[in-house]
Design an enzyme around this catalytic site. Structure first.
Site, PDB file in Angstrom:
ATOM      1  N   ASP A 212       0.728  -0.921   0.434  1.00  0.00           N
ATOM      2  CA  ASP A 212       0.161  -0.061   0.525  1.00  0.00           C
ATOM      3  C   ASP A 212       1.186   1.088   0.125  1.00  0.00           C
ATOM      4  O   ASP A 212       1.855   1.566   1.063  1.00  0.00           O
ATOM      5  CB  ASP A 212      -0.897  -0.190   0.914  1.00  0.00           C
ATOM      6  CG  ASP A 212      -1.956   1.218   1.372  1.00  0.00           C
ATOM      7  OD1 ASP A 212      -2.784   1.324   0.055  1.00  0.00           O
ATOM      8  OD2 ASP A 212      -1.968   1.941   2.299  1.00  0.00           O
TER       9      ASP A 212
ATOM     10  N   GLU B  61       1.099  -0.725  -5.296  1.00  0.00           N
ATOM     11  CA  GLU B  61      -0.487   0.484  -5.153  1.00  0.00           C
ATOM     12  C   GLU B  61      -0.151   1.462  -5.328  1.00  0.00           C
ATOM     13  O   GLU B  61       0.579   2.496  -4.718  1.00  0.00           O
ATOM     14  CB  GLU B  61      -0.471   0.558  -3.480  1.00  0.00           C
ATOM     15  CG  GLU B  61      -2.768   1.847  -3.735  1.00  0.00           C
ATOM     16  CD  GLU B  61      -1.908   2.442  -3.025  1.00  0.00           C
ATOM     17  OE1 GLU B  61      -2.615   3.649  -4.787  1.00  0.00           O
ATOM     18  OE2 GLU B  61      -1.638   3.271  -2.289  1.00  0.00           O
TER      19      GLU B  61
ATOM     20  N   ASP C  16     -11.680   1.455  -1.103  1.00  0.00           N
ATOM     21  CA  ASP C  16     -11.791   3.107  -1.405  1.00  0.00           C
ATOM     22  C   ASP C  16     -12.771   3.777  -1.636  1.00  0.00           C
ATOM     23  O   ASP C  16     -13.093   4.629  -1.702  1.00  0.00           O
ATOM     24  CB  ASP C  16     -10.193   3.955  -1.075  1.00  0.00           C
ATOM     25  CG  ASP C  16      -9.186   3.893   0.440  1.00  0.00           C
ATOM     26  OD1 ASP C  16     -10.026   2.913   1.725  1.00  0.00           O
ATOM     27  OD2 ASP C  16      -8.160   3.008   0.245  1.00  0.00           O
TER      28      ASP C  16
END
Length: 489
Positions: free
Chosen positions: A291, A338, A387
Site C-alpha cells: 500500500d 498500489e 476505498d
C-alpha cells in the site's frame, strides 16, 4: 504472471455466525464458492490488530493478528471449549459490531486458555515452534500488557519506565506472566487457524493475497520497540508525520499522522524492520500488495506541528536500496504495487525495473474516451477498491448522457448484459491485464450499503460491511464463471 481472475473481499465481510467473518467453516465455504467460480486469487485486507477506527491500515502491530478473527467452533474442534456452549452472535446482520463481537468471543478465549494449559503436552511442540518463529511476539505481548495497564492510552502517555522498557527493561513483570501467556496463546491460535485456512485455499487451487501498508501507526508495538527507526524527538513524539499534499480533491491535503521512517538508521542494518515485515507476511500469503508504493520513490514529509498537510515537502525515498534488501531477504516474494493517484514517472519506472505490477481502477476511467485505451498486460486491474464507491453507487450518480454514452460504448463491443455492474465486470475480465480482481460488492451489484471505506471519514459505516449469508452471492459468483473461461483466465 499468468492470466488469472481474483476476488476482493475482506475477511470481516465473509458471512459468519459469530458476528464477523473469521477463520471458521463459513470461510472454508467461501473458498469453495470462489474456487468453484474459477477465481485463482482471493485478496484480503490486513488482519493485524486494529485501533479504535477498526481500519486494517491502522494497526497496533505489523505482526500481531487480531484475535477477533479466531473462530470459536475451531477451538471446540481442538477440545478447548465445549461445543454445546457456543452460541451465535449477530448472525444475520450486514454490519460488524466490533465491540459486541470482541466481548462475545473473549469469554470463550479465556475458557479455551484454561483448558489449553491443562492439555499443553498435546500442543507443546507446535506451540514452541511458533514461539521460536514469532520473533516479534515478546514486544507485542509486553506492549499489549502495558496498553491494558494504562487503559488504552498511547504509549507516549505512559510512565517513563513503561515508555522506555524496550531500551531499559527496568520493570519486574513476574506478576503479569499469566496475562502475558494468555496473549501469547491468542497469537498462537490466530496463526494456527490462519495457516489452516490458507492450506485449504491452496488445496482448492486458490492463492491468498495479503497487504503491507507502507507506514505504521505511532501508537504501535513497532514504534514503541524500535524508536530509533523513526523520526521522533527526545520525548518520543513524532517530529514529522506522513500524508499527501494538497490536490484537486483536498485543498489542505491529507495528514495521516503516522511517523516518518528514519531511513538513514534503517539503512545501517539493511532495512531489517522492513525485511521482517515482508518476510512474516510472505509466510502466510502468496502475493503481497504494498500500500502507498509511491513512497518507495518519494514521500510527503509534514512537520508534526502542522495541523494540515500543506506545509510538507517531497523527500526522496530509499527506492532501489530498500527493494534490493527486501528481495534479498524474501527472494520468492510476489509483490504488487498500489501506485494509484498522481505519481511521477519514476514510481512506474521503479516498479517496472523490479517487474512489480501496478494497479488500474476502471471506476477512474468511466468515460468512453478513457475506456478505449487498453489496459497494459502487466497491470492488476480492479473495477474498484475498498476505498472506492461500488460500481452501482457510482452509476446512480451519472447523468443520463453519461449513462447512454457508456452503454453505447459497451454495446458496440458486444456486452449485452442488462445490469451495468455485470457489463463492467465482464469488460474487466476481457481486458489484457494479467490479473483482474473483482470486489464481491461489484460482482453482486450492491450499492452504497456495501461501501467498505470512505477515505477521510470516521464512523460506523467504515470497515463494517459484511455479507449476511450464502443465499444469493454464490449464484452471482457462478454467473461470472463463463466470462472467466471465455477470457482465458
Amino acid at each position: 504472471m499468468k492470466r488469472e481472475a481474483g476476488i476482493l473481499c475482506p475477511m470481516f465481510s465473509v458471512p459468519g455466525n459469530q458476528g464477523i467473518g473469521d477463520f471458521g467453516t463459513k470461510t472454508l465455504k467461501m473458498i469453495d464458492c470462489i474456487a468453484d467460480a474459477g477465481y485463482k486469487v482471493w485478496q484480503m485486507l490486513p488482519l493485524q490488530v486494529t485501533g479504535f477506527t477498526h481500519s486494517p491500515y491502522q494497526n497496533l502491530s505489523s505482526f500481531a493478528g487480531d484475535p477477533i478473527y479466531i473462530n470459536i467452533d475451531r477451538l471446540s474442534e481442538m477440545g478447548l471449549v465445549t461445543q454445546s456452549s457456543v452460541i451465535n452472535c449477530n448472525k444475520f446482520k450486514n454490519r460488524v459490531d466490533y465491540a459486541l463481537v470482541r466481548e462475545f468471543k473473549e469469554k470463550y478465549f479465556e475458557r479455551a486458555f484454561k483448558t489449553f494449559k491443562k492439555v499443553f503436552d498435546a500442543y507443546e511442540e507446535e506451540y514452541n515452534d511458533f514461539l521460536s518463529d514469532a520473533f516479534w511476539l515478546e514486544d507485542w505481548v509486553t506492549f499489549q500488557l502495558f496498553h491494558e495497564l494504562h487503559d488504552g492510552a498511547s504509549w507516549n502517555e505512559w510512565d517513563e519506565e513503561y515508555r522506555n522498557y524496550p531500551e531499559e527493561h527496568d520493570l519486574d513483570l513476574s506478576d503479569y506472566q499469566e496475562r502475558m501467556d494468555y496473549l501469547r496463546f491468542l497469537q498462537f491460535i490466530f496463526y494456527k487457524q490462519l495457516s489452516e485456512i490458507v492450506m485449504y485455499a491452496h488445496s482448492k487451487g486458490l492463492e491468498i493475497m495479503g497487504d503491507v501498508p507502507f507506514y505504521v501507526d505511532y501508537d504501535s508495538a513497532d514504534v514503541w520497540a524500535n524508536k530509533e527507526l523513526f523520526l521522533l524527538d527526545e520525548k518520543g513524539k513524532p517530529e514529522f508525520v506522513a500524508g499527501c499534499p494538497p490536490d484537486y480533491f483536498s485543498k489542505t491535503g491529507q495528514r495521516w499522522g503516522m511517523p516518518i521512517y528514519n531511513f538513514e538508521v534503517q539503512k545501517k542494518d539493511g532495512y531489517q524492520f522492513w525485511c521482517q515485515r515482508v518476510h512474516w507476511t510472505n509466510r502466510f500469503f502468496d502475493k503481497i500488495r504494498i500500500d502507498h508504493f509511491r513512497a518507495f520513490d518519494t514521500y510527503w514529509k509534514i512537520p508534526a506541528e502542522c495541523p494540515t498537510a500543506i506545509d510538507g515537502k517531497w523527500i526522496l525515498g530509499p527506492a532501489e536500496k530498500l527493494l534490493d534488501a527486501i528481495l534479498k531477504a524474501c527472494p520468492d516474494v510476489e509483490l504488487i504495487a498500489e501506485d494509484l493517484g498522481m505519481i511521477r514517472k519514476e514510481v512506474t519506472e521503479l516498479a517496472d525495473a523490479y517487474k512489480i505490477p501496478g494497479m488500474e481502477v476502471l471506476l477512474f476511467k468511466m468515460e468512453a474516451k478513457q475506456l478505449r485505451k487498453p489496459i497494459p498486460q502487466h497491470k492488476v486491474l480492479y473495477t474498484g477498491t475498498h476505498d472506492n464507491a461500488t460500481i452501482m453507487q457510482d452509476y446512480v450518480n451519472y447523468d443520463n448522457n453519461r449513462r447512454i454514452s457508456l452503454r453505447r460504448f459497451f454495446k458496440k463491443r458486444g456486452y449485452e448484459e442488462r445490469a451495468f455492474y455485470d457489463i463492467v465486470c465482464h469488460f474487466a475480465l476481457d481486458s489484457e491485464a494479467d490479473l483482474v480482481i473483482l470486489p464481491i460488492w461489484d460482482i453482486c451489484g450492491y450499492k452504497e450499503e456495501a461501501r467498505i471505506n470512505a477515505p477521510g471519514t470516521v464512523g460506523d459505516q467504515n470497515w463494517t460491511w459484511k455479507l449476511k449469508d450464502f443465499k444469493t452471492f454464490p449464484d452471482e459468483l457462478m454467473k461470472t464463471k463463463t466470462w472467466i473461461e471465455q477470457a482465458g483466465r
